[in-house]
Write a protein that holds these residues in place. Sequence first.
Motif, PDB file in Angstrom:
ATOM      1  N   ALA A 116      -1.889   8.261 -25.399  1.00  0.00           N
ATOM      2  CA  ALA A 116      -0.860   7.764 -26.303  1.00  0.00           C
ATOM      3  C   ALA A 116       0.340   7.265 -25.499  1.00  0.00           C
ATOM      4  N   PRO A 117       0.131   6.248 -24.642  1.00  0.00           N
ATOM      5  CA  PRO A 117       1.284   5.723 -23.891  1.00  0.00           C
ATOM      6  C   PRO A 117       2.333   5.163 -24.834  1.00  0.00           C
ATOM      7  N   GLY A 118       3.577   5.284 -24.448  1.00  0.00           N
ATOM      8  CA  GLY A 118       4.677   4.960 -25.354  1.00  0.00           C
ATOM      9  C   GLY A 118       4.645   3.565 -25.923  1.00  0.00           C
ATOM     10  N   PHE A 119       4.141   2.581 -25.175  1.00  0.00           N
ATOM     11  CA  PHE A 119       4.241   1.197 -25.616  1.00  0.00           C
ATOM     12  C   PHE A 119       3.299   0.849 -26.768  1.00  0.00           C
ATOM     13  N   VAL A 120       2.335   1.725 -27.103  1.00  0.00           N
ATOM     14  CA  VAL A 120       1.372   1.359 -28.154  1.00  0.00           C
ATOM     15  C   VAL A 120       1.978   1.423 -29.544  1.00  0.00           C
ATOM     16  N   GLY A 121       3.104   2.125 -29.707  1.00  0.00           N
ATOM     17  CA  GLY A 121       3.703   2.180 -31.043  1.00  0.00           C
ATOM     18  C   GLY A 121       4.726   3.277 -31.191  1.00  0.00           C
ATOM     19  N   THR A 122       4.939   3.673 -32.412  1.00  0.00           N
ATOM     20  CA  THR A 122       6.017   4.591 -32.765  1.00  0.00           C
ATOM     21  C   THR A 122       5.626   6.048 -32.570  1.00  0.00           C
ATOM     22  N   LYS A 123       6.595   6.917 -32.775  1.00  0.00           N
ATOM     23  CA  LYS A 123       6.345   8.353 -32.686  1.00  0.00           C
ATOM     24  C   LYS A 123       5.300   8.793 -33.699  1.00  0.00           C
ATOM     25  N   ASN A 124       5.351   8.241 -34.909  1.00  0.00           N
ATOM     26  CA  ASN A 124       4.382   8.618 -35.927  1.00  0.00           C
ATOM     27  C   ASN A 124       2.961   8.257 -35.513  1.00  0.00           C
ATOM     28  N   LEU A 125       2.792   7.095 -34.864  1.00  0.00           N
ATOM     29  CA  LEU A 125       1.472   6.740 -34.356  1.00  0.00           C
ATOM     30  C   LEU A 125       1.023   7.762 -33.325  1.00  0.00           C
ATOM     31  N   GLY A 126       1.942   8.217 -32.482  1.00  0.00           N
ATOM     32  CA  GLY A 126       1.605   9.245 -31.504  1.00  0.00           C
ATOM     33  C   GLY A 126       1.167  10.543 -32.167  1.00  0.00           C
ATOM     34  N   ASN A 127       1.805  10.917 -33.284  1.00  0.00           N
ATOM     35  CA  ASN A 127       1.370  12.100 -34.029  1.00  0.00           C
ATOM     36  C   ASN A 127      -0.098  11.987 -34.409  1.00  0.00           C
ATOM     37  N   ARG A 128      -0.462  10.818 -34.927  1.00  0.00           N
ATOM     38  CA  ARG A 128      -1.845  10.636 -35.398  1.00  0.00           C
ATOM     39  C   ARG A 128      -2.823  10.536 -34.234  1.00  0.00           C
ATOM     40  N   LEU A 129      -2.401   9.940 -33.131  1.00  0.00           N
ATOM     41  CA  LEU A 129      -3.265   9.908 -31.949  1.00  0.00           C
ATOM     42  C   LEU A 129      -3.495  11.329 -31.405  1.00  0.00           C
ATOM     43  N   ALA A 130      -2.495  12.172 -31.517  1.00  0.00           N
ATOM     44  CA  ALA A 130      -2.677  13.574 -31.127  1.00  0.00           C
ATOM     45  C   ALA A 130      -3.717  14.230 -32.026  1.00  0.00           C
ATOM     46  N   GLY A 131      -3.659  13.928 -33.324  1.00  0.00           N
ATOM     47  CA  GLY A 131      -4.664  14.455 -34.234  1.00  0.00           C
ATOM     48  C   GLY A 131      -6.057  13.974 -33.884  1.00  0.00           C
ATOM     49  N   GLU A 132      -6.173  12.690 -33.524  1.00  0.00           N
ATOM     50  CA  GLU A 132      -7.470  12.153 -33.115  1.00  0.00           C
ATOM     51  C   GLU A 132      -7.963  12.840 -31.850  1.00  0.00           C
ATOM     52  N   THR A 133      -7.056  13.168 -30.944  1.00  0.00           N
ATOM     53  CA  THR A 133      -7.434  13.883 -29.723  1.00  0.00           C
ATOM     54  C   THR A 133      -8.049  15.234 -30.059  1.00  0.00           C
ATOM     55  N   LEU A 134      -7.435  15.962 -30.989  1.00  0.00           N
ATOM     56  CA  LEU A 134      -7.976  17.259 -31.386  1.00  0.00           C
ATOM     57  C   LEU A 134      -9.341  17.110 -32.041  1.00  0.00           C
ATOM     58  N   LEU A 135      -9.481  16.101 -32.872  1.00  0.00           N
ATOM     59  CA  LEU A 135     -10.757  15.889 -33.558  1.00  0.00           C
ATOM     60  C   LEU A 135     -11.865  15.505 -32.582  1.00  0.00           C
ATOM     61  N   GLU A 136     -11.521  14.769 -31.537  1.00  0.00           N
ATOM     62  CA  GLU A 136     -12.527  14.312 -30.579  1.00  0.00           C
ATOM     63  C   GLU A 136     -12.880  15.373 -29.555  1.00  0.00           C
TER      64      GLU A 136
END
Length: 463
Positions: free
Chosen positions: A159-179
């Motif tokens: 979830a590098p910072g340039f891909v989007g907002t903090k909220n997007l990072g929240n969801r990418l963290a969720g995807e990390t847990l799911l994967e």
Amino acid sequence: MLTDRLAPVFDEPGCATNRAKTDAQRKAGCKPKGPAPGAAAGGCAFDGAKISLQPIVDAAHIVHGPIACEGNNWDNRHSASSGSDLYRRGLTTDLTELDVIQGSEKKLWKAIRQAIEKFDPPAVFVYQTCVPALTGDDIRAVCAAATERHGRPVIPVEAPGFVGTKNLGNRLAGETLLEHVIGTREPETTTPTDICLIAEFNIVGDLWQITPLFEALGIRLLSCISGDARYNEVTYAHRARASMVVCSQAMVNVGRKLQERWGIPYFEGSFNGVRATSEALRTFARLLVEQGAPADLIDRTEALIAEKEAEVRRRFEPFRETLAGKKVLLYTGGNKSWAVVSTLQDMGMEVIGTSVRKSTNHGKDRARDLLGEEQKLLGAVPNAEMYRILREGEADIMLSGGRSQFVALNARRPWLDTNQERHHPYAGYEGFLVLAERLALTLDAPVWDLVNGHAPWEEGYTP
């Protein structure tokens, strides 16, 4: 490719906004406005991912990037722990200009080895930031090799910072847990009343205001994502019988995929305020009974709610006169945009406006139902307008995050922190009373009469 993993997060079926789109719009994704250059704290995808996973308290969290990435992120959310303090260690690869030129995968490998040898954590999370993402470091390969070498999970958080907002990072963290995490282990035992809380981060102990209620009802909190969590507890979140998404803006994707993959029903709820807490307990009881829990759970839940609500009414009386009729400007985000409205109304206060700029459609609908007027749902309010509202007395107090406090203080009006920087828990029935006490103390503070009165050298001053 990172872009391939981003597309499903942009197209979230659990989000009402996405469901309302045409097929073409849905295929295009959300395409949120990215963080502004220089927004070092609180604005990027890395920050959102880090604050979502860091409350897993016994894991090692390594930030792969320049030291400023960890420095700007460290301790900006007061998630409390009942045990290990490893999550509070600022672990970083501290990339320099030389690492940018020569590559930094070996440096990351050594950092992982050092963290494991020194702290012996059950797992290591490695956070990719902008610099190694741009230079092409393959953190997935490094983490996979480290997992095999050290015999424990080393998890890449892409979830590098340039891909989007903090909220997007929240969801990418969720995807990390799911994967990489959820479903990788099994609990020793299961019960018909096992539950999972999603996007509950135990800010200054909020979670601990709720767990006694679960214990009184015989409900077992099997997994919390991720407040005061242990890594192993997160791995078997898939064995819960029901789950609740506390902040749907952050991790609704986790709730939805737990339901799709393992049949775990979920709902969006909150523990802010008396009504919201009671509603959450009722919903949990109903879902668990539908999943096979004893039928008397519903009656026992109603009995506990009646007991707790009566106790709150009794203990709230000393604050009623101070708070009744006071006007509040609420400038916060996520589920607090409506949940805190409910809380303040339970106290007899009037909310003149609440910010819904970070809320889901579900949250906006809840806020609209509570306030009854569309014009009370606010977007981004300019500082000048916020100052005018407070200075002209349209609001008696403002509740917001720390970034807005100076507007209220410059207007010489009371302000109280409701975001993650606060120092008091506001969740559940006990948290309702704590918030009432803090509001009363803030409104009654003698400083407001002093700063709004005459100075000693002015006419009209009375000592």
